[in-house]
Design an enzyme around this catalytic site. Sequence first.
Site, PDB file in Angstrom:
ATOM      1  N   ARG A  10       0.843  -1.198   0.000  1.00  0.00           N
ATOM      2  CA  ARG A  10       0.000   0.000   0.000  1.00  0.00           C
ATOM      3  C   ARG A  10       0.877   1.246   0.000  1.00  0.00           C
ATOM      4  NH1 ARG A  10      -3.055  -2.154   4.734  1.00  0.00           N
ATOM      5  NH2 ARG A  10      -4.531  -3.687   3.923  1.00  0.00           N
ATOM      6  N   ASP A  62     -10.913  -5.518   4.206  1.00  0.00           N
ATOM      7  CA  ASP A  62     -10.890  -6.970   3.979  1.00  0.00           C
ATOM      8  C   ASP A  62      -9.939  -7.660   4.934  1.00  0.00           C
ATOM      9  OD1 ASP A  62     -12.729  -6.774   1.924  1.00  0.00           O
ATOM     10  OD2 ASP A  62     -11.200  -6.620   0.368  1.00  0.00           O
ATOM     11  N   GLU A  63      -8.791  -7.033   5.160  1.00  0.00           N
ATOM     12  CA  GLU A  63      -7.805  -7.597   6.077  1.00  0.00           C
ATOM     13  C   GLU A  63      -8.407  -7.754   7.476  1.00  0.00           C
ATOM     14  OE1 GLU A  63      -3.172  -6.702   7.445  1.00  0.00           O
ATOM     15  OE2 GLU A  63      -4.219  -5.334   6.088  1.00  0.00           O
ATOM     16  N   GLY A  64      -9.116  -6.727   7.918  1.00  0.00           N
ATOM     17  CA  GLY A  64      -9.743  -6.798   9.240  1.00  0.00           C
ATOM     18  C   GLY A  64     -10.871  -7.799   9.306  1.00  0.00           C
ATOM     19  N   ALA A 107      -7.537  -4.744   0.611  1.00  0.00           N
ATOM     20  CA  ALA A 107      -8.038  -3.541   1.273  1.00  0.00           C
ATOM     21  C   ALA A 107      -7.962  -3.717   2.785  1.00  0.00           C
ATOM     22  CB  ALA A 107      -9.476  -3.270   0.843  1.00  0.00           C
TER      23      ALA A 107
END
Length: 407
Positions: free
Chosen positions: A129, A167-169, A164
């Site tokens: 990122r 999404d990771e969380g 994103a």
Amino acid sequence: MGLSRKEQVFMALLGASGVAGLTALILFLVEAASVLRPTDIKFGIVFDAGSSHTSLFLYQWPADKENGTGVVSQALACQVEGPGISSYASDPAQAGESLQGCLEEALVLIPEAQRRKTPTFLGATAGMRLLRQKNSSQARDIFAAVTQALGRSPVDFWGAELLAGQDEGAFGWITVNYGLGTLVKYSFTGEWIRPPEEMLVGALDLGGASTQITFVPGGPILDKSTQADFRLYGSDYSVYTHSYLCFGRDQMLSRLLTGLVQAFSNFYYTFHFLNLTSGQPLSTANATIWEFCQRSWKLVEASYPGQDRWLRDYCASGLYILTLLRDGYGFSEETWPSIQFRKQASGVDIGWTLGYMLNLTGMIPAEEPAQWWAQSHSVWVATVVFLVLTLVAVLGAAAVQLFWVQD
């Protein structure tokens, strides 16, 4: 005129063979039970391309699944040698080549006939990122090199993408609750059951350039951009998930944090080093961190020999975590004990990769277990005995018939 003795023996043997054969047939048909043959095992590979390193996780699950979702277990965790893929901006080809060692380890565990059907995905997080913000063309070159390297491997490559923060969380939330047995649990009655929704826990994710918080809210989620929806094991879930870009634009601070904080595990590693993972109160955590930070560097080095690589970072990392949880997320002395600092849950590494794979299994068709007939050992032995008796009686009758003709 009555039958001769040979005729009597012949008829007796013929009758015995019929009775024995009929008995064997009845045992085979009546006592046989329908059983389900175990299904094949499916595999999936996920690369977690973080800011400081990349890890490969190999997962497996029975092909028949449970209510539409695989019961997934971790078969391998392999840390790729070298730094994160974002570090290969000047030599993108090396980013792809660096993954081959761990991939080869995973392929050893997958039957050759199943490798082409094994979904493989690479998700990049904080490091990429930052690189995309700094130089988008370099980020594209790295993704292209990774795609080329994994695309020529004997697996079903699903792509390499920038994950994103939300999404990771959200995937991390799935991993945590699956590992704790709050999504699905194997009961004492031999069935998979869904635990009460009150048992679900929230998840805090600390990354190299961002932090995520994910939980099931008590009311409706007003901002739909912070909502993630899943269907797992026949149940629907809507979670609130938000990613906060802490220090994302401050290159100096991001360089300080890069290597300090890696996904969920940084919470654990830092507090494990400081001996704060056993449910100590907030006041103890605060006092322990400040006491460590106030030590002289010579005393710290002497107290922890052989830990030079990370030793210098534990003070800054500890203070950052303390500030984030207390002042950022609002944990108080009363709510602090509800935080669990963990590296694994039920034998699987905590992070977004398992959650991604669990969600992915819902898109892979299930395979019903094959049905076949089986017998208990004792009935099988009896059937074999009667078949042998049938054979002996038939052979005996044939021998009598042969001698009869010769006479």
